[in-house]
Design a protein around this motif. Structure first.
Motif, PDB file in Angstrom:
ATOM      1  N   GLY A 180       0.828  -1.217   0.000  1.00 62.86           N
ATOM      2  CA  GLY A 180       0.000   0.000   0.000  1.00 62.86           C
ATOM      3  C   GLY A 180       0.856   1.258   0.000  1.00 62.86           C
ATOM      4  N   MET A 181       2.018   1.168   0.644  1.00 62.49           N
ATOM      5  CA  MET A 181       2.906   2.339   0.678  1.00 62.49           C
ATOM      6  C   MET A 181       3.409   2.637  -0.736  1.00 62.49           C
ATOM      7  SD  MET A 181       6.326   2.975   2.975  1.00 62.49           S
ATOM      8  CE  MET A 181       5.693   2.423   4.525  1.00 62.49           C
ATOM      9  N   ILE A 182       3.748   1.601  -1.455  1.00 63.22           N
ATOM     10  CA  ILE A 182       4.210   1.772  -2.842  1.00 63.22           C
ATOM     11  C   ILE A 182       3.063   2.257  -3.727  1.00 63.22           C
ATOM     12  CG2 ILE A 182       4.982   0.490  -4.904  1.00 63.22           C
ATOM     13  CD1 ILE A 182       6.666  -1.266  -2.974  1.00 63.22           C
ATOM     14  N   GLU A 183       1.867   1.711  -3.478  1.00 65.14           N
ATOM     15  CA  GLU A 183       0.712   2.061  -4.330  1.00 65.14           C
ATOM     16  C   GLU A 183       0.000   3.334  -3.884  1.00 65.14           C
ATOM     17  OE1 GLU A 183      -1.559  -1.553  -4.108  1.00 65.14           O
ATOM     18  OE2 GLU A 183      -0.176  -2.619  -5.452  1.00 65.14           O
ATOM     19  N   ASP A 184       0.566   4.003  -2.904  1.00 61.15           N
ATOM     20  CA  ASP A 184       0.002   5.263  -2.394  1.00 61.15           C
ATOM     21  C   ASP A 184      -1.400   5.062  -1.802  1.00 61.15           C
ATOM     22  OD1 ASP A 184       0.311   7.891  -1.765  1.00 61.15           O
ATOM     23  OD2 ASP A 184      -0.434   8.659  -3.676  1.00 61.15           O
ATOM     24  N   ASP A 185      -1.611   3.922  -1.186  1.00 61.30           N
ATOM     25  CA  ASP A 185      -2.900   3.627  -0.550  1.00 61.30           C
ATOM     26  C   ASP A 185      -2.818   4.087   0.915  1.00 61.30           C
ATOM     27  OD1 ASP A 185      -5.348   2.679   0.129  1.00 61.30           O
ATOM     28  OD2 ASP A 185      -4.963   0.584  -0.402  1.00 61.30           O
ATOM     29  N   ILE A 186      -2.892   5.379   1.097  1.00 60.79           N
ATOM     30  CA  ILE A 186      -2.632   6.002   2.406  1.00 60.79           C
ATOM     31  C   ILE A 186      -3.783   6.966   2.723  1.00 60.79           C
ATOM     32  CG2 ILE A 186      -1.017   7.486   3.693  1.00 60.79           C
ATOM     33  CD1 ILE A 186       1.198   6.473   1.730  1.00 60.79           C
ATOM     34  N   ILE A 187      -4.314   6.863   3.938  1.00 55.76           N
ATOM     35  CA  ILE A 187      -5.443   7.753   4.290  1.00 55.76           C
ATOM     36  C   ILE A 187      -5.195   8.415   5.647  1.00 55.76           C
ATOM     37  CG2 ILE A 187      -7.415   6.741   3.009  1.00 55.76           C
ATOM     38  CD1 ILE A 187      -7.791   5.035   5.701  1.00 55.76           C
ATOM     39  N   GLN A 188      -5.719   9.599   5.792  1.00 62.04           N
ATOM     40  CA  GLN A 188      -5.593  10.244   7.102  1.00 62.04           C
ATOM     41  C   GLN A 188      -6.623   9.631   8.050  1.00 62.04           C
ATOM     42  OE1 GLN A 188      -5.175  14.479   7.111  1.00 62.04           O
ATOM     43  NE2 GLN A 188      -4.887  14.542   9.336  1.00 62.04           N
ATOM     44  N   LEU A 189      -6.202   9.408   9.286  1.00 58.53           N
ATOM     45  CA  LEU A 189      -7.084   8.769  10.265  1.00 58.53           C
ATOM     46  C   LEU A 189      -7.525   9.775  11.321  1.00 58.53           C
ATOM     47  CD1 LEU A 189      -4.972   5.521  10.824  1.00 58.53           C
ATOM     48  CD2 LEU A 189      -6.983   5.739   9.361  1.00 58.53           C
ATOM     49  N   ASN A 190      -8.678   9.490  11.928  1.00 66.09           N
ATOM     50  CA  ASN A 190      -9.089  10.275  13.088  1.00 66.09           C
ATOM     51  C   ASN A 190      -9.455   9.298  14.209  1.00 66.09           C
ATOM     52  OD1 ASN A 190     -11.764   9.372  12.653  1.00 66.09           O
ATOM     53  ND2 ASN A 190     -12.095  10.995  11.165  1.00 66.09           N
ATOM     54  N   GLY A 191      -9.867   9.848  15.331  1.00 72.30           N
ATOM     55  CA  GLY A 191     -10.163   8.990  16.484  1.00 72.30           C
ATOM     56  C   GLY A 191     -11.195   7.931  16.175  1.00 72.30           C
ATOM     57  N   LYS A 192     -12.162   8.291  15.347  1.00 74.88           N
ATOM     58  CA  LYS A 192     -13.249   7.361  15.025  1.00 74.88           C
ATOM     59  C   LYS A 192     -12.782   6.246  14.069  1.00 74.88           C
ATOM     60  CE  LYS A 192     -18.141   7.298  14.122  1.00 74.88           C
ATOM     61  NZ  LYS A 192     -18.684   7.272  12.777  1.00 74.88           N
ATOM     62  N   SER A 193     -11.727   6.536  13.310  1.00 77.33           N
ATOM     63  CA  SER A 193     -11.229   5.502  12.373  1.00 77.33           C
ATOM     64  C   SER A 193     -10.867   4.210  13.109  1.00 77.33           C
ATOM     65  CB  SER A 193      -9.971   5.976  11.652  1.00 77.33           C
ATOM     66  OG  SER A 193     -10.101   7.264  11.140  1.00 77.33           O
ATOM     67  N   VAL A 194     -10.535   4.353  14.396  1.00 75.62           N
ATOM     68  CA  VAL A 194     -10.092   3.163  15.131  1.00 75.62           C
ATOM     69  C   VAL A 194     -11.116   2.731  16.191  1.00 75.62           C
ATOM     70  CG1 VAL A 194      -7.630   3.411  14.678  1.00 75.62           C
ATOM     71  CG2 VAL A 194      -8.636   4.668  16.582  1.00 75.62           C
ATOM     72  N   SER A 195     -12.359   3.180  16.005  1.00 78.77           N
ATOM     73  CA  SER A 195     -13.423   2.739  16.914  1.00 78.77           C
ATOM     74  C   SER A 195     -13.813   1.304  16.596  1.00 78.77           C
ATOM     75  CB  SER A 195     -14.672   3.611  16.726  1.00 78.77           C
ATOM     76  OG  SER A 195     -14.430   4.891  17.232  1.00 78.77           O
ATOM     77  N   ASP A 196     -14.199   0.579  17.614  1.00 75.02           N
ATOM     78  CA  ASP A 196     -14.769  -0.766  17.440  1.00 75.02           C
ATOM     79  C   ASP A 196     -13.787  -1.777  16.845  1.00 75.02           C
ATOM     80  OD1 ASP A 196     -16.944  -2.476  17.735  1.00 75.02           O
ATOM     81  OD2 ASP A 196     -17.607  -2.197  15.662  1.00 75.02           O
ATOM     82  N   ILE A 197     -12.501  -1.596  17.142  1.00 71.26           N
ATOM     83  CA  ILE A 197     -11.536  -2.574  16.605  1.00 71.26           C
ATOM     84  C   ILE A 197     -10.706  -3.252  17.689  1.00 71.26           C
ATOM     85  CG2 ILE A 197     -11.352  -1.458  14.330  1.00 71.26           C
ATOM     86  CD1 ILE A 197      -8.555  -0.440  15.235  1.00 71.26           C
ATOM     87  N   ILE A 198     -10.736  -2.716  18.926  1.00 63.32           N
ATOM     88  CA  ILE A 198      -9.830  -3.268  19.951  1.00 63.32           C
ATOM     89  C   ILE A 198     -10.101  -4.754  20.185  1.00 63.32           C
ATOM     90  CG2 ILE A 198     -11.240  -2.604  21.977  1.00 63.32           C
ATOM     91  CD1 ILE A 198      -8.488  -1.918  23.339  1.00 63.32           C
ATOM     92  N   GLN A 199     -11.333  -5.166  19.985  1.00 63.80           N
ATOM     93  CA  GLN A 199     -11.726  -6.559  20.262  1.00 63.80           C
ATOM     94  C   GLN A 199     -11.575  -7.471  19.049  1.00 63.80           C
ATOM     95  OE1 GLN A 199     -13.686  -4.142  19.426  1.00 63.80           O
ATOM     96  NE2 GLN A 199     -15.615  -4.790  18.550  1.00 63.80           N
ATOM     97  N   ARG A 200     -11.146  -6.918  17.932  1.00 58.68           N
ATOM     98  CA  ARG A 200     -11.086  -7.728  16.698  1.00 58.68           C
ATOM     99  C   ARG A 200      -9.673  -8.224  16.377  1.00 58.68           C
ATOM    100  NH1 ARG A 200     -16.092  -6.736  14.523  1.00 58.68           N
ATOM    101  NH2 ARG A 200     -16.898  -4.654  14.970  1.00 58.68           N
ATOM    102  N   GLY A 201      -9.611  -9.479  15.905  1.00 58.81           N
ATOM    103  CA  GLY A 201      -8.362  -9.998  15.365  1.00 58.81           C
ATOM    104  C   GLY A 201      -8.138  -9.410  13.981  1.00 58.81           C
ATOM    105  N   GLY A 202      -7.124  -9.879  13.298  1.00 65.02           N
ATOM    106  CA  GLY A 202      -6.807  -9.330  11.976  1.00 65.02           C
ATOM    107  C   GLY A 202      -6.233  -7.939  12.110  1.00 65.02           C
ATOM    108  N   THR A 203      -6.308  -7.147  11.061  1.00 67.53           N
ATOM    109  CA  THR A 203      -5.856  -5.765  11.132  1.00 67.53           C
ATOM    110  C   THR A 203      -6.727  -4.903  10.224  1.00 67.53           C
ATOM    111  OG1 THR A 203      -4.134  -4.249  10.322  1.00 67.53           O
ATOM    112  CG2 THR A 203      -3.889  -6.558   9.688  1.00 67.53           C
ATOM    113  N   PHE A 204      -7.279  -3.841  10.779  1.00 68.49           N
ATOM    114  CA  PHE A 204      -8.199  -3.007   9.987  1.00 68.49           C
ATOM    115  C   PHE A 204      -7.470  -2.319   8.838  1.00 68.49           C
ATOM    116  CE2 PHE A 204      -7.787   1.660  10.731  1.00 68.49           C
ATOM    117  CZ  PHE A 204      -6.706   1.649  11.593  1.00 68.49           C
ATOM    118  N   LEU A 205      -6.149  -2.243   8.935  1.00 70.09           N
ATOM    119  CA  LEU A 205      -5.366  -1.611   7.864  1.00 70.09           C
ATOM    120  C   LEU A 205      -5.051  -2.597   6.730  1.00 70.09           C
ATOM    121  CD1 LEU A 205      -2.851   0.408  10.068  1.00 70.09           C
ATOM    122  CD2 LEU A 205      -4.557   1.395   8.519  1.00 70.09           C
TER     123      LEU A 205
END
Ligand code: F6P
Length: 322
Positions: A45-70
């Motif tokens: 993704g770094m090579i393909e420019d797949d980069i987004i700005q994140l905010n506090g809400k971008s990481v809501s509801d993920i602490i309990q999940r396996g895998g990686t939201f990114l």
């Protein structure tokens, strides 16, 4: 001075707790007023420019999940200097001057090359179920994976005992036997086969025969790390040479998923906070890990240039408790 911006990415094999770590990086950066970007799908993704700005809400509801939201990936192109230059240009144009990489030793090696060639500040967090990053006695996700394996061992023991069979369980660990070793000990396995320790299968087979014939054990549990042998081959050989019914089980990628344990969530959160604070404070080319329960700072180049060894205490304990 230009405004600080940092980026976060996950790379290599996913592990439960990567989300908790990324969440902590993002929230700590935002709390400090620093822009934070998320790179999707690792170095690819770094090579393909797949980069987004994140905010506090971008990481809501993920602490309990396996895998990686990114998302994560393995990138051959990033292994070349040209690929890394292309990737770095995508960070530079956004003013990203600090990068947190969550991944195993291969991912951290990629980060070290990026730091050397382009001078970007890197903070690595050890994220792999294998627990094989030098300098840290813990990697994000190893606890959840170990618990998944223990559950499998417990279940296999029920059925192996009922039938008086030998069970051979293959777990992950191509080059590192930590998972096999700790789960084998905690699961009461008779034999634990790991890549770091030579073993003689013929000798093990003759011991198993004796344990059965002389009624010293009702059944046998063998845990093998994938880097030390294939459960299917080992089970076939045991059955052929002893006549004891033997069943192989390959646990596979089940070990990589699942909701992270409390230990993985807390430790990943602590490491994530530390990583963001370091990048904001101008500390670079380090890895944060744990030693004896405390967060420790490891030099990035030491982490990638050294190979973690299996604790000999575990090897001894496994033999004694067999
Ligand atoms: O994450 C490390 C690891 O779990 C190894 O133990 C295993 O060999 C490997 O990943 C397999 O990953 P994949 O199938 O994604 O290549």
């Amino acid at each position: 001075m230009s405004k600080k911006a940092i980026a976060i990415m996950t790379s290599g094999g996913d592990s439960p707790g990567m989300n908790a770590a990324a969440r902590a990086v993002v929230r700590t950066a935002i709390y400090a007023g620093v822009d934070v970007y998320g790179i999707n799908n690792g170095y690819k993704g770094m090579i393909e420019d797949d980069i987004i700005q994140l905010n506090g809400k971008s990481v809501s509801d993920i602490i309990q999940r396996g895998g990686t939201f990114l998302g994560t990936a393995r990138s051959k192109e990033f292994m070349t200097p040209e690929g890394r230059a292309k990737a770095y240009a995508n960070l530079e144009k956004r003013g990203i001057n600090g990068l947190c990489v969550i991944g195993g030793d291969g991912s951290l090696r990629g980060a070290a090359a990026l730091a050397k060639e382009h001078g970007i500040s890197i903070v690595g967090l050890p994220g792999t179920i294998d627990n094989d990053v030098w300098g840290s006695d813990y990697t994000i996700g190893c606890d959840t994976a170990a618990n998944t394996i223990i559950d499998a061992i417990n279940k296999l023991r029920d059925t192996a005992s009922a039938h008086r069979r030998c069970a051979v369980l293959e777990v992950m660990g191509r080059r590192c036997g930590w998972l096999a070793m700790v789960t084998g000990i905690a699961g009461g396995a008779e034999y634990i086969l790991v890549p770091e320790v030579n073993y003689d299968l013929e000798e093990i087979i003759s011991e198993i025969k004796d344990l059965y014939e002389n009624n010293k054990k009702r059944y046998i549990m063998v845990v093998v790390a994938e880097g030390a042998g294939k459960a299917v081959d080992i089970a076939e050989k045991i059955q052929q040479e002893t006549g004891i019914e033997t069943r192989p089980t390959v646990l596979g990628h089940v070990q990589r998923g699942g909701s992270p344990t409390i230990q993985d969530r807390i430790k990943a959160s602590q490491l994530g906070e530390q990583a963001a604070l370091a990048l904001i404070g101008g500390i670079s080319n380090v890895v944060y890990g744990f030693n004896a329960g405390r967060v420790v700072q490891i030099d990035l180049f030491d982490a990638v240039n050294n190979k973690k060894t299996l604790d000999p205490d575990y090897v001894r304990l496994a033999r004694v408790l067999q």
